[in-house]
Design a protein around this motif. Structure first.
Motif, PDB file in Angstrom:
ATOM      1  N   LEU A 128     -25.792  24.495 -32.540  1.00  0.00           N
ATOM      2  CA  LEU A 128     -25.546  24.285 -33.832  1.00  0.00           C
ATOM      3  C   LEU A 128     -26.756  24.901 -34.691  1.00  0.00           C
ATOM      4  O   LEU A 128     -26.387  25.098 -35.944  1.00  0.00           O
ATOM      5  CB  LEU A 128     -25.473  22.875 -34.166  1.00  0.00           C
ATOM      6  N   ARG A 129     -27.952  24.661 -34.323  1.00  0.00           N
ATOM      7  CA  ARG A 129     -29.087  25.093 -35.056  1.00  0.00           C
ATOM      8  C   ARG A 129     -29.026  26.532 -35.320  1.00  0.00           C
ATOM      9  O   ARG A 129     -30.021  27.073 -36.343  1.00  0.00           O
ATOM     10  CB  ARG A 129     -30.420  24.724 -34.355  1.00  0.00           C
ATOM     11  N   ALA A 130     -28.273  27.401 -34.826  1.00  0.00           N
ATOM     12  CA  ALA A 130     -28.218  28.809 -35.103  1.00  0.00           C
ATOM     13  C   ALA A 130     -27.119  29.068 -35.838  1.00  0.00           C
ATOM     14  O   ALA A 130     -26.885  30.354 -36.254  1.00  0.00           O
ATOM     15  CB  ALA A 130     -27.967  29.590 -33.597  1.00  0.00           C
ATOM     16  N   LEU A 131     -26.365  28.316 -36.387  1.00  0.00           N
ATOM     17  CA  LEU A 131     -25.183  28.556 -37.274  1.00  0.00           C
ATOM     18  C   LEU A 131     -25.446  28.438 -38.718  1.00  0.00           C
ATOM     19  O   LEU A 131     -24.371  28.780 -39.406  1.00  0.00           O
ATOM     20  CB  LEU A 131     -24.002  27.511 -36.739  1.00  0.00           C
ATOM     21  N   GLY A 132     -26.635  28.347 -39.466  1.00  0.00           N
ATOM     22  CA  GLY A 132     -26.719  28.394 -40.471  1.00  0.00           C
ATOM     23  C   GLY A 132     -26.005  27.238 -41.448  1.00  0.00           C
ATOM     24  O   GLY A 132     -26.093  26.480 -41.395  1.00  0.00           O
ATOM     25  N   GLU A 133     -25.363  27.993 -42.486  1.00  0.00           N
ATOM     26  CA  GLU A 133     -24.598  27.138 -43.605  1.00  0.00           C
ATOM     27  C   GLU A 133     -23.272  26.529 -42.750  1.00  0.00           C
ATOM     28  O   GLU A 133     -22.697  25.670 -43.641  1.00  0.00           O
ATOM     29  CB  GLU A 133     -24.027  28.103 -44.496  1.00  0.00           C
ATOM     30  N   ASP A 134     -22.877  26.984 -41.689  1.00  0.00           N
ATOM     31  CA  ASP A 134     -22.044  26.373 -40.911  1.00  0.00           C
ATOM     32  C   ASP A 134     -22.184  25.002 -40.811  1.00  0.00           C
ATOM     33  O   ASP A 134     -21.227  24.163 -40.559  1.00  0.00           O
ATOM     34  CB  ASP A 134     -21.544  27.071 -39.684  1.00  0.00           C
ATOM     35  N   VAL A 135     -23.429  24.532 -40.511  1.00  0.00           N
ATOM     36  CA  VAL A 135     -23.745  23.184 -40.415  1.00  0.00           C
ATOM     37  C   VAL A 135     -23.297  22.439 -41.683  1.00  0.00           C
ATOM     38  O   VAL A 135     -22.603  21.366 -41.409  1.00  0.00           O
ATOM     39  CB  VAL A 135     -25.086  23.007 -40.392  1.00  0.00           C
ATOM     40  N   LEU A 136     -23.290  22.762 -42.842  1.00  0.00           N
ATOM     41  CA  LEU A 136     -22.798  21.967 -43.991  1.00  0.00           C
ATOM     42  C   LEU A 136     -21.232  21.954 -43.990  1.00  0.00           C
ATOM     43  O   LEU A 136     -20.552  20.989 -44.353  1.00  0.00           O
ATOM     44  CB  LEU A 136     -23.220  22.692 -45.218  1.00  0.00           C
ATOM     45  N   LEU A 137     -20.630  23.119 -43.746  1.00  0.00           N
ATOM     46  CA  LEU A 137     -19.147  23.262 -43.501  1.00  0.00           C
ATOM     47  C   LEU A 137     -18.894  22.232 -42.387  1.00  0.00           C
ATOM     48  O   LEU A 137     -17.825  21.439 -42.814  1.00  0.00           O
ATOM     49  CB  LEU A 137     -18.892  24.840 -43.185  1.00  0.00           C
ATOM     50  N   LEU A 138     -19.466  22.061 -41.268  1.00  0.00           N
ATOM     51  CA  LEU A 138     -18.886  21.190 -40.258  1.00  0.00           C
ATOM     52  C   LEU A 138     -19.164  19.880 -40.717  1.00  0.00           C
ATOM     53  O   LEU A 138     -18.192  18.745 -40.293  1.00  0.00           O
ATOM     54  CB  LEU A 138     -19.741  21.539 -39.034  1.00  0.00           C
ATOM     55  N   PHE A 139     -20.251  19.540 -41.401  1.00  0.00           N
ATOM     56  CA  PHE A 139     -20.558  18.245 -41.530  1.00  0.00           C
ATOM     57  C   PHE A 139     -19.755  17.782 -42.827  1.00  0.00           C
ATOM     58  O   PHE A 139     -18.976  16.270 -42.660  1.00  0.00           O
ATOM     59  CB  PHE A 139     -22.011  18.222 -42.152  1.00  0.00           C
ATOM     60  N   SER A 140     -19.329  18.560 -43.527  1.00  0.00           N
ATOM     61  CA  SER A 140     -18.187  18.063 -44.427  1.00  0.00           C
ATOM     62  C   SER A 140     -16.953  17.964 -44.205  1.00  0.00           C
ATOM     63  O   SER A 140     -16.071  16.807 -44.462  1.00  0.00           O
ATOM     64  CB  SER A 140     -18.291  19.275 -45.484  1.00  0.00           C
ATOM     65  N   HIS A 141     -16.467  18.822 -42.873  1.00  0.00           N
ATOM     66  CA  HIS A 141     -15.290  18.538 -42.581  1.00  0.00           C
ATOM     67  C   HIS A 141     -14.991  17.361 -41.539  1.00  0.00           C
ATOM     68  O   HIS A 141     -13.952  16.478 -41.944  1.00  0.00           O
ATOM     69  CB  HIS A 141     -14.990  19.718 -41.590  1.00  0.00           C
ATOM     70  N   TYR A 142     -15.994  17.142 -40.733  1.00  0.00           N
ATOM     71  CA  TYR A 142     -15.986  15.680 -39.963  1.00  0.00           C
ATOM     72  C   TYR A 142     -16.245  14.603 -41.018  1.00  0.00           C
ATOM     73  O   TYR A 142     -15.659  13.457 -40.778  1.00  0.00           O
ATOM     74  CB  TYR A 142     -16.820  15.669 -38.968  1.00  0.00           C
ATOM     75  N   ALA A 143     -16.965  14.620 -42.017  1.00  0.00           N
ATOM     76  CA  ALA A 143     -17.129  13.502 -42.885  1.00  0.00           C
ATOM     77  C   ALA A 143     -15.759  13.082 -43.718  1.00  0.00           C
ATOM     78  O   ALA A 143     -15.489  12.030 -43.798  1.00  0.00           O
ATOM     79  CB  ALA A 143     -18.292  13.928 -44.064  1.00  0.00           C
TER      80      ALA A 143
END
Length: 434
Positions: A310-325
């Motif tokens: 996950l730490r290598a995915l950059g801005e995808d972290v925010l996309l995933l966090f928003s999705h699961y939240a």
């Protein structure tokens, strides 16, 4: 690339003037004297600007043909005085807009810009909806280079019948990759059978994998094993590195012969299946110390897929966090709290040792309004200096570069544009594990 606009107008002076105006505004333009020539062109326009009244194929017919070929291509009509009823009919048929002659050139350019923006917005919405649908169906959400490359790798390998090894840290979605391979294969209608090699006791492993017949041991009844159950589909060997050494040669034989022999029986049952194995350890390295059979590895690894952490995915972290939240908020019937800038930055700097599993748990806490745990950047809400933020960014970039270079500090130093000694000093200072 600059948008291409097809101009369909039988009046040559008007057509040339329109093309000049459009190109002066920074677009590309191609002019056509009649509709059939425009439709026969090899180039594909981003927008079609067409007169309504033309001999032969009129603007209405051009509109219908364009929408049949590319339903999302905007068509802007130019109508003469008295053609208002036909223009309204064209709008109902799907025209993006229409202008009545005489029209203002700047207004025409505004209509073109608005229509192109609307098309781009529809494409973006469609892309995001597709991502959300993939995630909701167990797909792989993200738009980073790593996720894009992963999708390309899956798309290339899914239609083949190669056995595949998927390598990645715990919680990176290796099983999702396996399911995507199955769904994209000719075996999609067949079974998808998963075996957690780390969870099966060694005493039960052979029974579960190979099955048994009645009388094989006291109380035994006929029972097919996982290999047999997956025939016609895909067998997932999850955490295959944990497979007992005594089972490995037996599995190798079954895979080589594509046949299984149940315990207590001397009859071979043919198998038609694909094997996908996942591992959080580098199986190649395990073959060197003998903890995993090299011949089994090469039998399983018809192809390999590496899943980035996950730490290598950059801005995808925010996309995933928003999705699961968002999923958690909907599940618990709560409004989703805003994701402010400070929290976004802390999420981007977090090390995520648990990868997506850790992120999902944190997203649920956020959706429920619970206190967020501390991360590598300190407690949520803690103030940070500019120097702290720069250091965190530098450490993260060094860590990602080392991972891409597989721990080779010489290559990493070249990629980062610094001396190797300087890089080693920073690795030591930031406590980075290479």
């Amino acid at each position: 690339m600059t948008a291409l606009i097809h101009v369909v107008e039988d009046d040559s002076d008007h057509r040339h003037a329109l093309c000049d105006l459009i190109e002066a505004a920074g677009y590309r333009a191609e002019g056509f004297a009649e509709g059939r020539a425009a439709l026969a062109a090899t180039s594909r326009p981003d927008l079609v600007l067409t007169d309504l009244r033309m001999p032969g194929m009129d603007g209405q017919a051009v509109l219908e043909a364009v929408r049949d070929r590319d339903p999302d291509c905007p068509v802007v009509m130019i109508s003469g005085h008295g053609d208002l009823a036909q223009a309204v009919q064209a709008m109902r048929a799907g025209a993006e807009d229409f202008l009545e002659k005489p029209y203002d050139g700047m207004h025409l350019l505004t209509v073109i810009e608005r229509s192109l923006r609307a098309r781009a917005a529809r494409a973006e919405i469609g892309r995001l909806q597709d991502q959300i649908t993939r995630a909701a169906e167990g797909g792989l959400l993200g738009q980073s280079a790593a996720i894009t490359a992963l999708h390309a790798r899956i798309d290339a390998l899914a239609p083949t019948d190669l056995d595949i090894v998927i390598i990645g840290e715990t919680g990176t979605g290796k099983e999702l990759v396996a399911r995507a391979l199955h769904a994209g294969s000719a075996r999609a209608a067949g079974p998808f059978v998963a075996v957690n090699c780390a969870a099966l006791p060694e005493s039960l492993f052979e029974i579960e994998i190979f099955g048994h017949v009645a009388g094989a041991f006291p109380g035994a009844q006929d029972k097919p094993g996982k290999l047999e159950a997956a025939s016609g589909g895909t067998l997932l060997l999850d955490e295959v590195e944990a497979m007992p050494a005594a089972i490995q040669p037996k599995l190798l034989r079954a895979l080589q012969e594509r046949a299984v022999e149940r315990l207590g029986e001397n009859r071979l049952i043919p198998l038609d299946l694909r094997i996908v194995a996942t591992s959080k350890a580098d199986l190649r390295s395990l073959t060197l110390d003998g903890s995993f059979r090299a011949d089994l590895f090469y039998r399983l690894a018809g192809a390999e897929i590496a899943v980035e952490p996950l730490r290598a995915l950059g801005e995808d972290v925010l996309l995933l966090f928003s999705h699961y939240a968002g999923l958690a908020a909907a599940r618990y019937g709560r409004p989703l709290p805003p994701l402010d800038y400070a929290l976004k930055q802390r999420l981007l700097r977090r090390a995520w040792p648990g990868n997506v599993r850790e992120l999902k748990a944190l997203a649920e806490r956020f959706a429920l309004g619970l206190d967020m745990p501390e991360d590598a950047a300190g407690p949520v809400g803690a103030p940070e200096s500019l120097a702290d933020r720069v250091a965190a960014f530098e450490a993260r970039e060094i860590q990602l570069t080392l991972e891409r270079c597989r721990g080779n500090t010489e290559r990493a130093a070249r990629a980062l544009g610094m001396a190797r000694r300087t890089l080693n000093d920073k690795i030591s200072r930031y406590g980075i594990r290479s």
